[in-house]
Design a protein around this motif. Structure first.
Motif, mmCIF file in Angstrom:
data_model
loop_
_atom_site.group_PDB
_atom_site.id
_atom_site.type_symbol
_atom_site.label_atom_id
_atom_site.label_comp_id
_atom_site.label_asym_id
_atom_site.label_seq_id
_atom_site.Cartn_x
_atom_site.Cartn_y
_atom_site.Cartn_z
ATOM 1 N N VAL A 65 20.932 28.250 45.648
ATOM 2 C CA VAL A 65 20.509 28.066 47.033
ATOM 3 C C VAL A 65 20.562 29.403 47.747
ATOM 4 C CG1 VAL A 65 20.997 26.869 49.199
ATOM 5 C CG2 VAL A 65 21.504 25.744 47.033
ATOM 6 N N ARG A 66 19.512 29.675 48.527
ATOM 7 C CA ARG A 66 19.548 30.864 49.381
ATOM 8 C C ARG A 66 18.714 30.598 50.625
ATOM 9 N NH1 ARG A 66 15.128 34.570 49.136
ATOM 10 N NH2 ARG A 66 13.579 33.867 47.634
ATOM 11 N N GLU A 67 19.042 31.318 51.673
ATOM 12 C CA GLU A 67 18.266 31.252 52.909
ATOM 13 C C GLU A 67 17.574 32.592 53.090
ATOM 14 O OE1 GLU A 67 20.373 28.482 56.005
ATOM 15 O OE2 GLU A 67 21.839 29.855 55.112
ATOM 16 N N HIS A 68 16.323 32.521 53.538
ATOM 17 C CA HIS A 68 15.556 33.752 53.713
ATOM 18 C C HIS A 68 14.565 33.537 54.854
ATOM 19 C CE1 HIS A 68 13.650 37.519 52.685
ATOM 20 N NE2 HIS A 68 12.485 36.904 52.645
ATOM 21 N N ASP A 69 14.638 34.373 55.868
ATOM 22 C CA ASP A 69 13.740 34.318 57.029
ATOM 23 C C ASP A 69 13.648 32.920 57.640
ATOM 24 O OD1 ASP A 69 13.142 37.023 56.922
ATOM 25 O OD2 ASP A 69 11.359 36.737 55.679
ATOM 26 N N GLY A 70 14.763 32.232 57.747
ATOM 27 C CA GLY A 70 14.797 30.910 58.357
ATOM 28 C C GLY A 70 14.383 29.767 57.447
ATOM 29 N N ASP A 71 14.027 30.075 56.212
ATOM 30 C CA ASP A 71 13.638 29.049 55.241
ATOM 31 C C ASP A 71 14.770 28.852 54.233
ATOM 32 O OD1 ASP A 71 11.072 28.769 56.373
ATOM 33 O OD2 ASP A 71 10.276 30.381 55.123
ATOM 34 N N LEU A 72 14.830 27.666 53.683
ATOM 35 C CA LEU A 72 15.819 27.324 52.663
ATOM 36 C C LEU A 72 15.113 27.283 51.315
ATOM 37 C CD1 LEU A 72 18.740 26.348 52.086
ATOM 38 C CD2 LEU A 72 17.916 24.018 52.514
ATOM 39 N N HIS A 73 15.696 27.942 50.321
ATOM 40 C CA HIS A 73 15.114 28.005 48.972
ATOM 41 C C HIS A 73 16.103 27.397 47.986
ATOM 42 C CE1 HIS A 73 11.803 30.855 49.987
ATOM 43 N NE2 HIS A 73 12.625 31.100 50.996
ATOM 44 N N LEU A 74 15.635 26.389 47.233
ATOM 45 C CA LEU A 74 16.444 25.752 46.205
ATOM 46 C C LEU A 74 15.772 25.958 44.857
ATOM 47 C CD1 LEU A 74 17.363 24.223 48.823
ATOM 48 C CD2 LEU A 74 17.732 22.272 47.357
ATOM 49 N N ARG A 75 16.587 26.302 43.873
ATOM 50 C CA ARG A 75 16.078 26.444 42.508
ATOM 51 C C ARG A 75 16.993 25.646 41.589
ATOM 52 N NH1 ARG A 75 16.922 30.689 38.644
ATOM 53 N NH2 ARG A 75 17.933 31.788 40.349
ATOM 54 N N PRO A 76 16.660 24.358 41.373
ATOM 55 C CA PRO A 76 17.453 23.564 40.438
ATOM 56 C C PRO A 76 17.183 24.015 39.007
ATOM 57 C CG PRO A 76 15.636 22.263 41.317
ATOM 58 C CD PRO A 76 15.597 23.598 41.993
ATOM 59 N N VAL A 77 18.234 24.035 38.220
ATOM 60 C CA VAL A 77 18.134 24.494 36.826
ATOM 61 C C VAL A 77 18.787 23.457 35.924
ATOM 62 C CG1 VAL A 77 18.812 26.298 35.197
ATOM 63 C CG2 VAL A 77 18.243 26.910 37.572
ATOM 64 N N GLY A 78 18.075 23.025 34.898
ATOM 65 C CA GLY A 78 18.651 22.121 33.909
ATOM 66 C C GLY A 78 17.993 20.768 33.898
ATOM 67 N N ASP A 79 18.773 19.760 33.520
ATOM 68 C CA ASP A 79 18.282 18.393 33.406
ATOM 69 C C ASP A 79 18.426 17.679 34.742
ATOM 70 O OD1 ASP A 79 17.834 18.903 30.720
ATOM 71 O OD2 ASP A 79 19.737 18.001 30.080
#
Length: 122
Positions: free
Chosen positions: A9-23
């Motif tokens: 999870v990271r926040e960038h320029d007011g947006d939320l970014h999620l990168r799920p990894v795995g099953d």
């Protein structure tokens, strides 16, 4: 949730970014909803990169789609990216990536897929 799943999870320029990894199973779907509920501040967009999801279980997908409303994120603020986007994106969200091979959003090889039967008879 299996030990084979995690979410970056990271926040960038007011947006939320999620990168799920795995099953992506039932528990992983609940964890994703929990993070969305906790982290979404009502502003900006939420980007979910599905490229590193290996196996998307039917219960994981169903749980995510059925319980998404708990996150408080408006569907029009969601942007799904990656090859698996179409499999977990709720209707009304934006999907960036390859089109699903089947209009019912399966991989076209489902045992009960009406789309597959149509292709075989054509």
């Amino acid at each position: 949730m299996t030990e084979k799943f995690r979410i970056h999870v990271r926040e960038h320029d007011g947006d939320l970014h999620l990168r799920p990894v795995g099953d992506f199973d039932h528990a992983a779907a609940w964890e994703t909803i929990r993070i969305l509920s906790k982290m979404y501040d009502g502003k900006g967009k939420v980007f979910i990169d599905t490229e590193q999801l290996r196996h998307i279980g039917i219960f994981g997908c169903g749980t995510f789609l059925c319980q998404f409303y708990l996150s408080g994120v408006p569907r029009d603020r969601l942007v799904f990216q990656g090859e698996n986007s179409h499999r977990i994106a709720p209707k009304g969200s934006m999907v960036v990536g390859p089109s699903p091979p089947c209009h019912c959003h399966c991989d076209g090889n489902c045992e009960n897929c009406r789309c597959a039967r149509k292709r075989k008879s054509a």
